[in-house]
Design a protein around this motif. Structure first.
Motif, PDB file in Angstrom:
ATOM      1  N   PHE A   6       0.788  14.089 -10.108  1.00  0.00           N
ATOM      2  CA  PHE A   6       1.672  13.721 -11.202  1.00  0.00           C
ATOM      3  C   PHE A   6       2.576  14.878 -11.630  1.00  0.00           C
ATOM      4  CE2 PHE A   6      -1.837  10.668 -11.675  1.00  0.00           C
ATOM      5  CZ  PHE A   6      -1.108   9.490 -11.567  1.00  0.00           C
ATOM      6  N   LYS A   7       2.235  16.086 -11.261  1.00  0.00           N
ATOM      7  CA  LYS A   7       3.051  17.253 -11.588  1.00  0.00           C
ATOM      8  C   LYS A   7       3.875  17.745 -10.404  1.00  0.00           C
ATOM      9  CE  LYS A   7       0.286  18.813 -15.396  1.00  0.00           C
ATOM     10  NZ  LYS A   7      -0.230  19.965 -16.111  1.00  0.00           N
ATOM     11  N   CYS A   8       3.874  16.992  -9.310  1.00  0.00           N
ATOM     12  CA  CYS A   8       4.586  17.387  -8.094  1.00  0.00           C
ATOM     13  C   CYS A   8       5.917  16.657  -7.991  1.00  0.00           C
ATOM     14  CB  CYS A   8       3.739  17.069  -6.866  1.00  0.00           C
ATOM     15  SG  CYS A   8       4.533  17.536  -5.315  1.00  0.00           S
ATOM     16  N   ARG A   9       6.956  17.368  -7.582  1.00  0.00           N
ATOM     17  CA  ARG A   9       8.281  16.744  -7.465  1.00  0.00           C
ATOM     18  C   ARG A   9       8.371  15.768  -6.292  1.00  0.00           C
ATOM     19  NH1 ARG A   9      12.007  21.834  -5.951  1.00  0.00           N
ATOM     20  NH2 ARG A   9      10.651  22.758  -7.456  1.00  0.00           N
ATOM     21  N   HIS A  10       7.442  15.791  -5.360  1.00  0.00           N
ATOM     22  CA  HIS A  10       7.450  14.883  -4.212  1.00  0.00           C
ATOM     23  C   HIS A  10       6.773  13.547  -4.494  1.00  0.00           C
ATOM     24  CE1 HIS A  10       9.012  18.101  -1.805  1.00  0.00           C
ATOM     25  NE2 HIS A  10       7.960  18.847  -2.075  1.00  0.00           N
ATOM     26  N   PHE A  11       6.026  13.472  -5.590  1.00  0.00           N
ATOM     27  CA  PHE A  11       5.304  12.259  -5.951  1.00  0.00           C
ATOM     28  C   PHE A  11       6.238  11.261  -6.621  1.00  0.00           C
ATOM     29  CE2 PHE A  11       3.021   9.823  -9.216  1.00  0.00           C
ATOM     30  CZ  PHE A  11       2.084   9.183  -8.438  1.00  0.00           C
ATOM     31  N   PHE A  12       6.089   9.974  -6.276  1.00  0.00           N
ATOM     32  CA  PHE A  12       6.812   8.942  -7.010  1.00  0.00           C
ATOM     33  C   PHE A  12       6.049   7.627  -6.975  1.00  0.00           C
ATOM     34  CE2 PHE A  12       8.396   8.496  -2.730  1.00  0.00           C
ATOM     35  CZ  PHE A  12       8.702   7.162  -2.558  1.00  0.00           C
ATOM     36  N   VAL A  13       6.362   6.779  -7.943  1.00  0.00           N
ATOM     37  CA  VAL A  13       5.740   5.470  -8.062  1.00  0.00           C
ATOM     38  C   VAL A  13       6.642   4.461  -7.371  1.00  0.00           C
ATOM     39  CG1 VAL A  13       4.956   3.712  -9.688  1.00  0.00           C
ATOM     40  CG2 VAL A  13       4.648   6.125 -10.226  1.00  0.00           C
ATOM     41  N   THR A  14       6.044   3.566  -6.581  1.00  0.00           N
ATOM     42  CA  THR A  14       6.809   2.565  -5.841  1.00  0.00           C
ATOM     43  C   THR A  14       6.730   1.212  -6.551  1.00  0.00           C
ATOM     44  OG1 THR A  14       5.021   1.692  -4.473  1.00  0.00           O
ATOM     45  CG2 THR A  14       6.075   3.719  -3.712  1.00  0.00           C
ATOM     46  N   TRP A  15       7.501   0.276  -6.070  1.00  0.00           N
ATOM     47  CA  TRP A  15       7.464  -1.098  -6.578  1.00  0.00           C
ATOM     48  C   TRP A  15       6.448  -1.942  -5.807  1.00  0.00           C
ATOM     49  CZ3 TRP A  15       9.766  -2.596 -10.923  1.00  0.00           C
ATOM     50  CH2 TRP A  15      10.778  -1.800 -11.426  1.00  0.00           C
ATOM     51  N   ASP A  16       5.845  -1.397  -4.807  1.00  0.00           N
ATOM     52  CA  ASP A  16       4.895  -2.124  -3.961  1.00  0.00           C
ATOM     53  C   ASP A  16       3.528  -2.183  -4.652  1.00  0.00           C
ATOM     54  OD1 ASP A  16       3.178  -3.067  -2.004  1.00  0.00           O
ATOM     55  OD2 ASP A  16       3.930  -1.734  -0.438  1.00  0.00           O
ATOM     56  N   GLY A  27       5.814  11.361   3.417  1.00  0.00           N
ATOM     57  CA  GLY A  27       6.413  10.106   3.834  1.00  0.00           C
ATOM     58  C   GLY A  27       5.460   8.928   3.959  1.00  0.00           C
ATOM     59  N   PHE A  28       4.510   8.798   3.033  1.00  0.00           N
ATOM     60  CA  PHE A  28       3.630   7.640   3.075  1.00  0.00           C
ATOM     61  C   PHE A  28       3.395   7.083   1.679  1.00  0.00           C
ATOM     62  CE2 PHE A  28       0.639  11.162   2.583  1.00  0.00           C
ATOM     63  CZ  PHE A  28      -0.235  10.684   1.618  1.00  0.00           C
ATOM     64  N   LYS A  29       2.973   5.811   1.625  1.00  0.00           N
ATOM     65  CA  LYS A  29       2.613   5.141   0.383  1.00  0.00           C
ATOM     66  C   LYS A  29       1.125   4.840   0.428  1.00  0.00           C
ATOM     67  CE  LYS A  29       5.551   1.688   0.791  1.00  0.00           C
ATOM     68  NZ  LYS A  29       6.361   0.504   0.482  1.00  0.00           N
ATOM     69  N   THR A  30       0.481   4.806  -0.745  1.00  0.00           N
ATOM     70  CA  THR A  30      -0.959   4.617  -0.808  1.00  0.00           C
ATOM     71  C   THR A  30      -1.369   4.037  -2.153  1.00  0.00           C
ATOM     72  OG1 THR A  30      -3.092   5.760  -0.636  1.00  0.00           O
ATOM     73  CG2 THR A  30      -1.278   7.010  -1.575  1.00  0.00           C
ATOM     74  N   ARG A  31      -2.593   3.535  -2.216  1.00  0.00           N
ATOM     75  CA  ARG A  31      -3.157   3.075  -3.490  1.00  0.00           C
ATOM     76  C   ARG A  31      -3.705   4.264  -4.275  1.00  0.00           C
ATOM     77  NH1 ARG A  31      -5.960  -2.067  -4.499  1.00  0.00           N
ATOM     78  NH2 ARG A  31      -4.134  -3.346  -4.304  1.00  0.00           N
ATOM     79  N   GLU A  32      -4.205   5.257  -3.563  1.00  0.00           N
ATOM     80  CA  GLU A  32      -4.799   6.441  -4.191  1.00  0.00           C
ATOM     81  C   GLU A  32      -3.725   7.490  -4.437  1.00  0.00           C
ATOM     82  OE1 GLU A  32      -8.984   6.980  -2.170  1.00  0.00           O
ATOM     83  OE2 GLU A  32      -7.379   6.850  -0.696  1.00  0.00           O
ATOM     84  N   LEU A  33      -4.107   8.574  -5.072  1.00  0.00           N
ATOM     85  CA  LEU A  33      -3.178   9.696  -5.187  1.00  0.00           C
ATOM     86  C   LEU A  33      -2.976  10.295  -3.799  1.00  0.00           C
ATOM     87  CD1 LEU A  33      -4.353  11.518  -8.422  1.00  0.00           C
ATOM     88  CD2 LEU A  33      -2.257  10.214  -8.074  1.00  0.00           C
ATOM     89  N   PRO A  34      -1.755  10.621  -3.437  1.00  0.00           N
ATOM     90  CA  PRO A  34      -1.505  11.177  -2.112  1.00  0.00           C
ATOM     91  C   PRO A  34      -2.329  12.432  -1.804  1.00  0.00           C
ATOM     92  CG  PRO A  34       0.557  10.476  -3.085  1.00  0.00           C
ATOM     93  CD  PRO A  34      -0.502  10.337  -4.147  1.00  0.00           C
ATOM     94  N   SER A  35      -2.576  13.269  -2.798  1.00  0.00           N
ATOM     95  CA  SER A  35      -3.353  14.486  -2.551  1.00  0.00           C
ATOM     96  C   SER A  35      -4.772  14.173  -2.088  1.00  0.00           C
ATOM     97  CB  SER A  35      -3.381  15.375  -3.798  1.00  0.00           C
ATOM     98  OG  SER A  35      -4.022  14.704  -4.867  1.00  0.00           O
ATOM     99  N   ILE A  36      -5.331  13.074  -2.559  1.00  0.00           N
ATOM    100  CA  ILE A  36      -6.668  12.670  -2.140  1.00  0.00           C
ATOM    101  C   ILE A  36      -6.652  12.229  -0.685  1.00  0.00           C
ATOM    102  CG2 ILE A  36      -8.488  10.948  -2.496  1.00  0.00           C
ATOM    103  CD1 ILE A  36      -7.765  11.065  -5.496  1.00  0.00           C
TER     104      ILE A  36
END
Length: 58
Positions: A6-16, A27-36
């Motif tokens: 949530f504090k990273c500039r590369h993180f974003f929320v999608t409409w999916d 370059g991927f989407k996930t249900r979890e936090l990307p760092s995990i």
């Protein structure tokens, strides 16, 4: 220490609704936090974390 997406500039929320979180650096989407997902996949903490502007003192 775990990376806070949530504090990273590369993180974003999608409409999916199936994959609401994403990482522009990896370059991927996930249900979890990307760092995990990165830690589970590689065994290492995220190497692309970049603090958002204006978040340095928080």
């Amino acid at each position: 220490m775990a990376v806070n997406c949530f504090k990273c500039r590369h993180f974003f929320v999608t409409w999916d609704p199936q994959h609401p979180r994403s990482c522009k650096a990896y370059g991927f989407k996930t249900r979890e936090l990307p760092s995990i997902v990165v830690r589970r996949s590689s065994g290492m903490e995220c190497m692309h974390f970049a603090q958002k502007r204006g978040e340095a003192g928080k």
